[in-house]
Every structure is written in C-alpha cells, then in structure tokens.
Scaffold this active site. Structure first.
Site, PDB file in Angstrom:
ATOM      1  N   TYR A 175       9.974  -7.598  18.974  1.00  0.00           N
ATOM      2  CA  TYR A 175       9.451  -7.164  17.685  1.00  0.00           C
ATOM      3  C   TYR A 175      10.549  -6.600  16.782  1.00  0.00           C
ATOM      4  O   TYR A 175      10.382  -6.516  15.582  1.00  0.00           O
ATOM      5  CB  TYR A 175       8.351  -6.099  17.860  1.00  0.00           C
ATOM      6  CG  TYR A 175       7.095  -6.609  18.551  1.00  0.00           C
ATOM      7  CD1 TYR A 175       6.861  -7.970  18.713  1.00  0.00           C
ATOM      8  CD2 TYR A 175       6.153  -5.729  19.039  1.00  0.00           C
ATOM      9  CE1 TYR A 175       5.719  -8.434  19.346  1.00  0.00           C
ATOM     10  CE2 TYR A 175       4.999  -6.187  19.675  1.00  0.00           C
ATOM     11  CZ  TYR A 175       4.797  -7.538  19.823  1.00  0.00           C
ATOM     12  OH  TYR A 175       3.657  -7.996  20.453  1.00  0.00           O
ATOM     13  N   ASP A 207       2.385 -13.370  33.326  1.00  0.00           N
ATOM     14  CA  ASP A 207       1.222 -14.267  33.340  1.00  0.00           C
ATOM     15  C   ASP A 207       0.315 -13.930  34.520  1.00  0.00           C
ATOM     16  O   ASP A 207      -0.911 -13.877  34.396  1.00  0.00           O
ATOM     17  CB  ASP A 207       1.647 -15.752  33.351  1.00  0.00           C
ATOM     18  CG  ASP A 207       2.856 -16.030  34.232  1.00  0.00           C
ATOM     19  OD1 ASP A 207       3.477 -15.062  34.730  1.00  0.00           O
ATOM     20  OD2 ASP A 207       3.187 -17.205  34.444  1.00  0.00           O
TER      21      ASP A 207
END
Ligand code: NAD
Length: 369
Positions: free
Chosen positions: A144, A228
């Site tokens: 970010y 994941d």
C-alpha cells in the site's frame, strides 16, 4: 495510583452515544481497579468539518499529542458524502491521524461468544465454543505504501500500473514484538502468515519472524502459513489460531474475513499501536470499534456499545499496562451479553433487544459486582 491521560474523539453517527457508555464503564473500572484518569474531548471527522472546516484539525492533533492514547469513535456519514473524496471524513481524518502518530500495528481481536454463534455465517458445529483469536496486521508498510506506485504509458501505447511491496527487517521486527506481547497474554501460540513460496518480502518476513521469536520469546509456539491457506483455514476452523501475525495487505483481507465470521460489527474492537512510547513506557495507540458510524441507527439508543467498551479495555491493556482492569471489563461485557442483555444487532431468538445505555448499565453493574 496510576493516572491515565487520553484523548476522546467520539466522531460522528453512533460515536458519541457509544463513547458516553464506554467512559462510564471506564469510570467504574477506575474505582474498582484503583487508577485515575483525565481526558480531553476533541472533534474529528464530519463534526470537525462542520465546526473547524477540516476533518482532522490542528486543535485535535494537539489534544492527541498531549495524551498517552486516543479513544476513538468512528467518522463519516451521508451529510459529508458529497464532498470531494480527499476531504471526506474517513480519508481526511483516519489516514492523517494514523500517519501523524506512526500507527504501524493493528490489533484486532476476533471474538464471538458461544451464546451468539448463530450470528456467524459459519456452520455452528464448527464454532460450538465461539471464536476467540487476535489478528495483528502491519499497517504502514508493504504494497500500500511502497514506491514506485504509478501508472505508466509504455512506448508501444500499452498502459502499465505498478505497486511495490517493500519490507525492512526493522519493520518486521517491531510488529513481531507486538505479536509476541499479544501471544504472551493469551495462549502463547503465534501463526505468521505470508506468501514465502512466491514473494521476496515474504521470504524475509518468515526469516525475520522466526529468528526474532527464537531469540526473544522461545516459549512462544511459532508456526507459518501461506495466506491462501490461512484464508481457507479461517473459514474452516478459526479456533486453530490464537494470534495471527501478517503484513499489511494480507492482514487487511484476513481481518475482514475474521470480522465477518464473528457475526456483528457491534462487538469488535481494535487497536492501532504506534512507534512512540507514552509516559508509561508503553505503546501510544488509537483504540476504536471495527465498525463505522451506523447512520441508520444513530441517535436512537439502538447501537451496540460493546465494541467501544472493548476498545477502551484494549487501551487499558496495551497503552496503560492494566491487564486486570482490561480483563475485568471484558468479562463484564461477556457476562452481560451471555445473560441475554443484547442490542438489536446481536439479539438471539426470544430475546427482547435492549438499548445502548441499558446494555452499558448492565456492564457497569457486572463490574461492580
Ligand atoms: P457501518 O459499520 O457504519 O454499518 C454497517 C452495518 O452495521 C449497519 O447496518 C449498522 O447499523 C451496523 N452496525 C455498525 N456498528 C454497529 C453497532 N455498534 N451496533 C449496532 N449495529 C452496528 O458501515 P457503513 O454503513 O458502510 O458506513 C457508515 C459510515 O461509517 C460511512 O460514512 C463510512 O464511511 C463510515 N465508516 C467509518 C469507519 C471508521 O470511522 N473507522 C469505518 C467504517 C465505515
């Protein structure tokens, strides 16, 4: 007797009414656990735009700067939605305040009492005992914020966008330190989440976390998981986790998944801890409910005050080192809700919902008992 000094920023919507309850609970806790406190109110968000022309005015910054922690409500609402995005309360208040105090560690407990498991979208048999874990997310690094971050037009006319994921050893160490503190107060189990099979930053992350825990907290049981898999495991069996530690983007996603499986935003607190230490030599932090300003129910005594009360408990724990008082408040909230004192957002079948102030009064009664 320890004296606490903190800033109170109720913000907009349900902020002021749930803050009022949280302050009353803190007053009761201070009598019981023998600490004193002073606070200064300041405007933030939409109310600050209305009164000062800016969502995070200088006067509010000064109040926060002169405090050892910030107890925050939430900001925003329909009244300010027509402003340009950069001037809207969330963007113009939340991001600058996080930046101003270098709040790099987001601590989010994921909590669902066993009496409320019907609120969760997960099958009840998976969470019979409720849910209880903490997600620690790095908040100021990673993709970010890394540079370059831009969109380019290539020579052949194609368009390319770039985000850059960057982490330094020092950034990983300081967030690991927070995760160790959280794990030490709980089950001493830490699971670090990364994508070390693909990302260089994750390879460094895993190495630094492993070495730091081995050196500084060998009693902590450390494991690693790819992100994941972590997302799947969270939905399959969230209670296999005690404390989760992860980088910014993975934490953004996992902590929201955690909030959803915990049922109601009205119960979820959060802490954002800064690099600075306060006068108690503990992290400066901002403590706030996970939800927003809930304009649909604001001003009607319908909001669940638990997230704000539990945020105040986190403040006692992390910025003031008052673990017993923090636990006392958490237990008083738990007992209130378990005994069927529930606002509309969490009311179980057959329970007549009660109001914000009524639920607060039961928490206070439990604390006094
Ligand atoms: P929201 O979290 O305010 O509300 C979503 C739903 O959850 C609503 O139905 C609301 O009634 C319910 N809810 C939230 N907190 C509750 C509580 N304590 N008790 C009972 N019910 C509760 O999210 P939204 O509707 O997307 O956003 C409303 C406003 O809040 C927007 O202006 C948004 O920008 C702002 N917001 C602020 C923050 C923050 O200050 N950190 C976070 C999220 C949203």
């Amino acid at each position: 007797m320890k004296n606490l000094k903190f800033a109170v920023l109720p913000g907009d919507g349900i902020g002021p009414e749930v803050m009022d309850v949280a302050l009353k609970v803190l007053r009761t806790a201070s009598n019981k656990y023998e600490f004193s406190f002073d606070y200064d109110f300041a405007d933030i968000g939409g109310v600050a735009i209305d009164r000062h022309g800016k969502a995070f005015p200088e006067s509010t910054f000064k109040v926060c700067e002169n405090s050892d922690a910030i107890l925050f409500g939430s900001v925003g609402g329909p009244k300010w939605e027509s402003l340009p995005p950069k001037d809207q309360p969330e963007r113009a208040a939340l991001l600058p305040i996080r930046k101003a105090f270098s709040l790099y560690a987001n601590v989010r407990p994921g909590l669902l009492y066993k009496e409320l498991t019907s609120l969760s979208p997960l099958k009840n048999e998976r969470i019979e005992a409720g849910i209880d874990l903490v997600c620690i997310r790095e908040l100021t690094g990673g993709i970010y914020f890394g540079q370059p971050k831009e969109t380019r037009i290539l020579e052949n006319g194609d368009i390319q966008a770039i985000d850059t994921m960057v982490y330094k050893k020092s950034e990983i160490e300081r967030i690991t330190e927070i995760a160790i503190s959280a794990a030490q107060l709980r089950g001493k189990k830490l699971c670090s989440v990364d994508k070390a099979n693909v990302l260089e930053t994750s390879v460094l992350w895993r190495k630094v976390v492993t070495e730091y825990v081995q050196k500084n907290a060998p009693e902590i049981e450390l494991s690693h998981m790819y992100v994941d898999n972590a997302a799947m495991q969270m939905a399959r069996d969230p209670n296999q986790f005690d404390v989760l530690l992860t980088e910014n983007m993975f934490g953004d996603i996992l902590s929201d998944e955690m909030a959803v499986i915990c049922g109601s935003l009205g119960m979820l607190a959060s802490a954002s801890l800064g690099t600075g230490k306060n006068c108690h030599n503990l992290p400066y932090g901002l403590y706030e409910p996970a939800g927003g300003t809930a304009p649909d129910i604001a001003g009607k005594n319908l909001a669940n005050p638990c997230a704000q009360i539990l945020s105040a408990a986190l403040m006692l724990r992390y910025s003031f080192g008052l673990e017993e008082a923090a636990l006392g408040i958490e237990n008083a909230v738990k007992k209130a809700v378990k005994d069927g004192n529930q606002t509309g957002d969490i009311a179980q079948e057959g329970v007549q919902p009660i109001g914000t102030s009524e639920l607060g009064a039961v928490v206070i009664e439990n604390l006094n008992a």
